[in-house]
Motif scaffolding. Structure first.
Motif: not given
Length: 139
Positions: A51-52, A70-72, A79-80, A93-96
């Motif tokens: 899921v995004v 960006a650290i998950a 994260p991108e 944007k930050v796409k997760v």
């Protein structure tokens, strides 16, 4: 009398400290996130199921701002983010992407962003995704 003098001294010290801590022009990091968390609701889990969600941010500061990392909180979340500095008035944007494989039940994952402005000011912002992962349905 001593209490009045002490109160006066405290008031003077507090008034003197406010201008010293106030931000001056050019010091504002200035990223605004319309949302800091997103709930996927109920997600069907399983191998190869992702899921995004895309978080956006606006640079409301007076200089360019870059996301420098960006650290998950776990390997299942990737994260991108916008790599180039974001100019004032522009959006990034930050796409997760969350991998549901091996996950079940309630999830709460954090993504810690480190931000830096052109003038060297930095801050940290935490984004969060949540949801409930259920076993895949039989086909």
């Amino acid at each position: 009398m001593i209490k009045k003098i002490f109160s006066l001294i405290v008031a003077i010290v507090l008034m003197a400290a406010v201008p010293a801590s106030a931000k001056k022009p050019g010091e504002k990091v200035g990223l605004e996130f319309p949302e800091l968390s997103y709930d996927f609701g109920t997600i069907e889990g399983g191998e190869g199921k992702y899921v995004v969600h895309e978080f956006t941010f606006n640079n409301t500061g007076d200089g360019a701002v870059a996301v420098i990392s960006a650290i998950a909180s776990c390997g299942c979340t990737r994260p991108e983010y916008t790599r180039k500095p974001v100019a004032p008035g522009k959006t990034g944007k930050v796409k997760v992407t969350f991998n549901t494989a091996g996950q079940k039940g309630e999830i709460n994952k954090d993504i810690k962003l480190r931000l830096r402005s052109a003038n060297g000011k930095s801050e940290q912002v935490t984004l969060r995704i949540a949801g409930i992962v259920v076993p895949p349905t039989a086909k």
